[in-house]
Design a protein around this motif. Structure first.
Motif, PDB file in Angstrom:
ATOM      1  N   ASN A 124      89.036  47.551  74.514  1.00  0.00           N
ATOM      2  CA  ASN A 124      88.655  46.480  74.874  1.00  0.00           C
ATOM      3  C   ASN A 124      87.477  47.158  76.534  1.00  0.00           C
ATOM      4  OD1 ASN A 124      87.307  44.388  75.733  1.00  0.00           O
ATOM      5  ND2 ASN A 124      89.091  42.749  75.048  1.00  0.00           N
ATOM      6  N   PRO A 125      87.267  48.115  76.256  1.00  0.00           N
ATOM      7  CA  PRO A 125      86.337  48.607  77.046  1.00  0.00           C
ATOM      8  C   PRO A 125      85.753  47.700  78.329  1.00  0.00           C
ATOM      9  CG  PRO A 125      85.766  49.251  74.862  1.00  0.00           C
ATOM     10  CD  PRO A 125      86.050  48.121  74.676  1.00  0.00           C
ATOM     11  N   LEU A 126      85.212  46.441  78.149  1.00  0.00           N
ATOM     12  CA  LEU A 126      85.373  45.479  79.202  1.00  0.00           C
ATOM     13  C   LEU A 126      86.433  45.515  79.926  1.00  0.00           C
ATOM     14  CD1 LEU A 126      82.359  43.265  79.889  1.00  0.00           C
ATOM     15  CD2 LEU A 126      83.856  42.148  78.923  1.00  0.00           C
ATOM     16  N   PHE A 127      87.099  45.909  79.982  1.00  0.00           N
ATOM     17  CA  PHE A 127      88.772  45.769  80.574  1.00  0.00           C
ATOM     18  C   PHE A 127      89.244  47.205  81.618  1.00  0.00           C
ATOM     19  CE2 PHE A 127      88.430  41.085  79.083  1.00  0.00           C
ATOM     20  CZ  PHE A 127      88.452  41.122  79.915  1.00  0.00           C
ATOM     21  N   ARG A 128      88.269  48.444  81.150  1.00  0.00           N
ATOM     22  CA  ARG A 128      88.864  49.648  81.863  1.00  0.00           C
ATOM     23  C   ARG A 128      89.165  49.727  82.790  1.00  0.00           C
ATOM     24  NH1 ARG A 128      85.283  53.489  78.101  1.00  0.00           N
ATOM     25  NH2 ARG A 128      86.738  53.688  76.360  1.00  0.00           N
ATOM     26  N   GLY A 129      88.684  48.741  84.017  1.00  0.00           N
ATOM     27  CA  GLY A 129      88.293  48.109  85.611  1.00  0.00           C
ATOM     28  C   GLY A 129      89.754  48.391  85.538  1.00  0.00           C
ATOM     29  N   VAL A 130      90.741  47.480  85.054  1.00  0.00           N
ATOM     30  CA  VAL A 130      91.930  46.889  85.389  1.00  0.00           C
ATOM     31  C   VAL A 130      92.562  48.466  85.617  1.00  0.00           C
ATOM     32  CG1 VAL A 130      93.712  45.741  84.789  1.00  0.00           C
ATOM     33  CG2 VAL A 130      91.420  44.536  83.825  1.00  0.00           C
ATOM     34  N   GLY A 131      92.884  49.212  85.154  1.00  0.00           N
ATOM     35  CA  GLY A 131      93.535  50.883  84.750  1.00  0.00           C
ATOM     36  C   GLY A 131      93.052  51.205  85.804  1.00  0.00           C
TER      37      GLY A 131
ATOM     38  N   VAL B  45      95.147  39.105  83.723  1.00  0.00           N
ATOM     39  CA  VAL B  45      94.214  39.228  83.127  1.00  0.00           C
ATOM     40  C   VAL B  45      94.473  39.605  81.474  1.00  0.00           C
ATOM     41  CG1 VAL B  45      92.016  41.155  83.055  1.00  0.00           C
ATOM     42  CG2 VAL B  45      92.977  39.897  85.179  1.00  0.00           C
ATOM     43  N   GLU B  46      95.490  40.377  81.772  1.00  0.00           N
ATOM     44  CA  GLU B  46      95.687  41.077  80.461  1.00  0.00           C
ATOM     45  C   GLU B  46      96.266  39.621  79.529  1.00  0.00           C
ATOM     46  OE1 GLU B  46      98.386  45.647  81.675  1.00  0.00           O
ATOM     47  OE2 GLU B  46      99.378  43.198  81.846  1.00  0.00           O
ATOM     48  N   ILE B  47      96.619  39.308  79.723  1.00  0.00           N
ATOM     49  CA  ILE B  47      97.161  37.929  79.310  1.00  0.00           C
ATOM     50  C   ILE B  47      95.237  37.397  78.953  1.00  0.00           C
ATOM     51  CG2 ILE B  47      97.435  35.230  78.128  1.00  0.00           C
ATOM     52  CD1 ILE B  47      99.982  36.407  80.668  1.00  0.00           C
ATOM     53  N   VAL B  48      94.666  37.369  79.511  1.00  0.00           N
ATOM     54  CA  VAL B  48      93.600  36.792  78.804  1.00  0.00           C
ATOM     55  C   VAL B  48      93.035  37.564  78.123  1.00  0.00           C
ATOM     56  CG1 VAL B  48      91.471  35.834  79.115  1.00  0.00           C
ATOM     57  CG2 VAL B  48      92.950  35.409  80.561  1.00  0.00           C
ATOM     58  N   ALA B  49      92.776  39.018  78.210  1.00  0.00           N
ATOM     59  CA  ALA B  49      92.259  40.452  77.465  1.00  0.00           C
ATOM     60  C   ALA B  49      93.038  40.136  76.278  1.00  0.00           C
ATOM     61  CB  ALA B  49      92.027  41.748  78.450  1.00  0.00           C
ATOM     62  N   ILE B  50      94.532  40.580  76.351  1.00  0.00           N
ATOM     63  CA  ILE B  50      95.241  40.640  75.033  1.00  0.00           C
ATOM     64  C   ILE B  50      95.360  39.703  74.197  1.00  0.00           C
ATOM     65  CG2 ILE B  50      96.978  41.880  74.319  1.00  0.00           C
ATOM     66  CD1 ILE B  50      97.098  43.498  76.942  1.00  0.00           C
ATOM     67  N   ALA B  51      95.954  39.236  74.776  1.00  0.00           N
ATOM     68  CA  ALA B  51      96.431  37.402  73.871  1.00  0.00           C
ATOM     69  C   ALA B  51      95.169  36.872  73.151  1.00  0.00           C
ATOM     70  CB  ALA B  51      97.389  36.472  74.782  1.00  0.00           C
ATOM     71  N   TRP B  52      94.195  36.243  74.097  1.00  0.00           N
ATOM     72  CA  TRP B  52      92.961  35.904  73.680  1.00  0.00           C
ATOM     73  C   TRP B  52      92.090  36.589  73.732  1.00  0.00           C
ATOM     74  CZ3 TRP B  52      93.531  30.778  73.435  1.00  0.00           C
ATOM     75  CH2 TRP B  52      94.573  30.172  73.776  1.00  0.00           C
ATOM     76  N   ILE B  53      91.480  37.763  73.563  1.00  0.00           N
ATOM     77  CA  ILE B  53      90.263  38.818  72.712  1.00  0.00           C
ATOM     78  C   ILE B  53      90.959  39.056  71.520  1.00  0.00           C
ATOM     79  CG2 ILE B  53      89.131  40.115  73.805  1.00  0.00           C
ATOM     80  CD1 ILE B  53      88.721  38.703  75.717  1.00  0.00           C
ATOM     81  N   TYR B  54      91.545  40.724  71.996  1.00  0.00           N
ATOM     82  CA  TYR B  54      92.618  41.465  71.209  1.00  0.00           C
ATOM     83  C   TYR B  54      93.339  40.428  70.071  1.00  0.00           C
ATOM     84  CZ  TYR B  54      94.836  45.446  69.366  1.00  0.00           C
ATOM     85  OH  TYR B  54      94.860  46.393  69.201  1.00  0.00           O
ATOM     86  N   GLY B  55      93.896  39.708  70.390  1.00  0.00           N
ATOM     87  CA  GLY B  55      94.465  38.637  68.823  1.00  0.00           C
ATOM     88  C   GLY B  55      94.974  39.312  68.324  1.00  0.00           C
ATOM     89  N   ARG B  56      94.763  38.521  67.238  1.00  0.00           N
ATOM     90  CA  ARG B  56      95.053  38.898  65.674  1.00  0.00           C
ATOM     91  C   ARG B  56      94.995  40.726  66.006  1.00  0.00           C
ATOM     92  NH1 ARG B  56      99.549  36.333  62.506  1.00  0.00           N
ATOM     93  NH2 ARG B  56      98.825  38.001  60.404  1.00  0.00           N
TER      94      ARG B  56
END
Length: 507
Positions: free
Chosen positions: A87-94, A481-492
């Motif tokens: 999810n490249p949109l969240f690379r700033g988290v790293g 932010v991880e929960i939102v990005a991984i559980a809700w966007i990365y999802g299934r």
């Protein structure tokens, strides 16, 4: 990141065994936070009133978040920056995580210098924090000899070299003067930062901490005195971290075999001894018996949640990093249940040791346990050192314990340091393998130079500022932010990824 160039190869960059995996994870989590932060927060929030919310938050937040971070790191085999390719949109988290770790290492390194100062003085006979006859002691110092006596009702706990009929005192920024009118005698002790002396009775250990180790200035903007010996301690500590990171995880896992086991063995010995001290049962009772009125306060639950995040290191990238070094077929679900529970039990065990000593101090001084110590964030360290003073050959036990505390500081910095090196490898994938050592030196200098500001009288203020505004809040914010990005966007896709690692299809 090109793992065959700047970093090591994929095969060489894995843990050598499940035991190494568990010890490294445990060594990173069960570090100074269990010895230093947990006892203070429990003491400040009513013992059992803090313990129950902490246990609840470990199970409610700790295990699920640990599983999330560890499993995605293990499946991807990537660090906290490259993992966001999903999810490249969240690379700033790293990048945020790496920047937060740099700030953390700048601020926390001074704690190791303080421990070295304790170690150097531990070889004196008697140890200087066992009595009140040192140049930094005040007339309000309480001699620790009273703490090992069962019958001390006639002992005031105040140093015998200070008269009991002290009538007045004058506090300035440079000297502490006590005038005794009857004999017209005066005592003057030159202590740095005496504007912070309130006249409150303190144990000999507390005064050593406040006036010899910290040497507090008048405020965060006052950098006097400059403690030159801490410059040397800081340099040696950063050199150890650099050498321990030369071969990435292969170096780290060997170091942690020592740093993760020795502190536990010594803590167990201290606990057995502390149970023999009078009043220890009262301390344990305060630690385990909850004040339900305090449990209704939001502050207690907030700090218990922050402690759970802090000790398990959610949002700091370390769990993701160590997951990337784990074997692909490793049972990450079992690891994510066992490690948080072990770390929780270790924190509780450290609290038991601390409150046994606090109960003894309260018994000896004839005060309630909530009034026995004024060391603030150093409550745990002061309690441990006080207990060790009553051991046979205290010089040996104290130096061993302080060395173990110093070792826990090593593994808690090796992992973040390796994370920063991995980020550099991700950003510059074409870097040659021979350039790693230069990058190690460069990053070490970036951390070392700002750390020198903390080797002054303002060091403790900066340390607390970084610890609270950085250490306490970065993890929860990034984890959200991880929960939102991984559980809700990365999802299934996350569920499908996990099923690949579990042949039995447990989901």
């Amino acid at each position: 990141m090109s793992e065959t160039t700047f970093m090591s190869s994929s095969k060489e960059n894995k843990f050598s065994s499940t035991c190494s995996t568990y010890l490294t994870l445990f060594g990173y989590s069960a570090g100074l936070s269990d010895i230093w932060r947990f006892p203070f927060l429990a003491y400040r929030n009513g013992g059992g009133a803090f313990l129950i919310p902490f246990v609840i938050m470990v199970f409610v937040c700790g295990i699920p978040l640990y599983f999330l971070e560890y499993s995605i790191g293990k499946f991807s085999g990537k660090g906290p920056y490259q993992i966001w390719d999903a999810n490249p949109l969240f690379r700033g988290v790293g990048v945020t995580v790496s920047a937060g770790n740099v700030i953390y290492m700048v601020g926390m390194s001074i704690f190791r210098c303080w421990m070295v100062e304790f170690i150097i003085h531990a070889f004196q006979n008697p140890v200087p924090w066992s009595h009140c006859r040192n140049e930094w002691n005040t007339p309000f110092c309480r001699d620790n000899n009273a703490l090992i006596s069962v019958d001390n009702e006639t002992d005031t706990g105040v140093s015998p070299n200070i008269p009991s009929n002290v009538s007045s005192y004058d506090i300035t920024t440079s000297a502490f003067t006590v005038m005794e009118q009857s004999s017209q005698m005066s005592w003057t002790t030159n202590i740095s930062g005496l504007a912070n002396v309130s006249g409150t009775p303190m144990s000999a250990v507390e005064e050593f901490w406040q006036y010899q180790v910290l040497q507090l200035s008048s405020g965060v903007s006052d950098f006097n005195p400059v403690i030159l010996r801490y410059f040397l301690y800081m340099f040696l500590f950063r050199l150890v971290i650099l050498l321990g990171s030369v071969k990435s995880i292969k170096s780290i896992e060997k170091v942690i075999y020592v740093t993760a086991t020795v502190p536990f063995i010594l803590t167990l010995a201290i606990f057995v001894r502390s149970l023999m001290l009078p009043g220890s049962g009262d301390g344990l009772r305060y630690f385990f018996y909850p004040d339900f009125d305090k449990m209704l306060k939001a502050k207690v639950w907030i700090e218990a949640t922050l402690m759970a995040f802090y000790t398990l290191a959610f949002g700091w990238g370390a769990i993701v990093l160590m997951g990337s070094h784990a074997d692909f077929k490793d049972n990450c679900l079992r690891t994510s249940i066992v490690l948080p529970i072990i770390d929780m039990l270790m924190a509780i065990f450290s609290g038991m040791v601390c409150f046994c000593v606090l109960g003894n101090m309260a018994h000896s001084y004839g005060v309630h346990i909530t009034e026995v110590i004024n060391a603030g964030m150093a409550t745990g360290i002061v309690a441990y050192i006080t207990a060790l003073t009553s051991f046979p050959v205290p010089q040996l036990w104290t130096s061993l314990f302080l060395m173990s505390v110093l070792l826990t500081g090593v593994d808690s910095q090796l992992i973040p340091f390796d994370m920063i090196m991995q980020l550099i490898g991700d950003l510059f994938p074409r870097a040659k393998s021979g350039s790693r050592i230069y990058a190690l030196i460069g990053v070490s200098l970036v951390i070392f130079l700002p750390s020198l500001l903390l080797c002054t009288g303002a060091g403790a203020y900066i340390f607390l500022w970084i610890d609270w505004y950085g250490g306490a809040w970065v993890g929860p914010i990034v984890a959200f932010v991880e929960i939102v990005a991984i559980a809700w966007i990365y999802g299934r896709i996350l569920i499908l990824s996990l099923e690949l690692m579990f042949p039995c299809h447990i989901f």
